[in-house]
Write an enzyme that holds these catalytic residues in place. Sequence first.
Site, PDB file in Angstrom:
ATOM      1  N   LYS A  40      -0.307   4.620  -1.541  1.00 59.19           N
ATOM      2  CA  LYS A  40      -1.347   5.469  -0.961  1.00 59.19           C
ATOM      3  C   LYS A  40      -0.777   6.777  -0.409  1.00 59.19           C
ATOM      4  O   LYS A  40      -1.525   7.726  -0.168  1.00 59.19           O
ATOM      5  CB  LYS A  40      -2.106   4.710   0.133  1.00 59.19           C
ATOM      6  CG  LYS A  40      -3.033   3.648  -0.447  1.00 59.19           C
ATOM      7  CD  LYS A  40      -3.851   2.950   0.622  1.00 59.19           C
ATOM      8  CE  LYS A  40      -4.802   1.935  -0.017  1.00 59.19           C
ATOM      9  NZ  LYS A  40      -5.554   1.167   0.991  1.00 59.19           N
ATOM     10  N   ASP A  76       0.802  -1.230   0.000  1.00 55.09           N
ATOM     11  CA  ASP A  76       0.000   0.000   0.000  1.00 55.09           C
ATOM     12  C   ASP A  76       0.831   1.274   0.000  1.00 55.09           C
ATOM     13  O   ASP A  76       0.300   2.362   0.222  1.00 55.09           O
ATOM     14  CB  ASP A  76      -0.923   0.029   1.229  1.00 55.09           C
ATOM     15  CG  ASP A  76      -2.248  -0.686   0.994  1.00 55.09           C
ATOM     16  OD1 ASP A  76      -2.627  -0.881  -0.183  1.00 55.09           O
ATOM     17  OD2 ASP A  76      -2.904  -1.055   1.987  1.00 55.09           O
ATOM     18  N   HIS A  96      -3.372  -5.491  -7.919  1.00 59.18           N
ATOM     19  CA  HIS A  96      -4.811  -5.297  -8.125  1.00 59.18           C
ATOM     20  C   HIS A  96      -5.276  -5.837  -9.483  1.00 59.18           C
ATOM     21  O   HIS A  96      -6.398  -5.559  -9.904  1.00 59.18           O
ATOM     22  CB  HIS A  96      -5.193  -3.826  -7.987  1.00 59.18           C
ATOM     23  CG  HIS A  96      -5.301  -3.375  -6.556  1.00 59.18           C
ATOM     24  ND1 HIS A  96      -6.234  -3.900  -5.683  1.00 59.18           N
ATOM     25  CD2 HIS A  96      -4.584  -2.463  -5.844  1.00 59.18           C
ATOM     26  CE1 HIS A  96      -6.090  -3.319  -4.495  1.00 59.18           C
ATOM     27  NE2 HIS A  96      -5.093  -2.461  -4.561  1.00 59.18           N
TER      28      HIS A  96
END
Length: 196
Positions: free
Chosen positions: A61, A58, A111
């Site tokens: 982000k 992540d 993803h």
Amino acid sequence: MLEYHEIIECIMAAIGAKIPYTAGHSKRLSDMAEILCGLLDLNRSKTRMIHIVAHLHDIGKIGIDDAILNKEGKLDEQEWEMMKTQPQVGANILDKSHLLAPFSKIVLHHHEHFDGKGYIYGLKEKEIPLGSRIIAICDSSDTMTSKRNYRDIQTFDFCYHEIEKNLGKMYDSQIGQVLLDHWEVFKKYILKSREK
């Protein structure tokens, strides 16, 4: 390995300062990925790499606006398009370090969906790096069973059935089936980790 851990601790502290839930999520995801690698009989080198990358999945982000990350409720189309840039942002960050650059492709593609309907590049099946496929299913398992701004926590039964019905679609069928076959192991780990 000490170099990796020092860098990762610094990065995770930065991400955690911006997005408080991320540090706990990344730790759980990293541990779950390591467990799943063991069940898949991956060698020590691959397991170690996937464990490290899961911590960092992540990192992109950091480049997403706080208003989007912390929004209550569903993102609109423009906000969702911005959120979908985070794997590329993360890969770009990792590429700046000679130590972490080998991990960038796994972050970039975590993803993607097994049927080619994910993002960013619409890769499918074995085009998606193994580490990305492992991280994707562990990510979903922890995210679904966690509270988020945009929805309430889901039950473990709901999560199990969502994964089951998306084998071969979102998730690699073989990897997903191994996780489901050992569902109680992952469930107990998640519950225990949240007691701390």
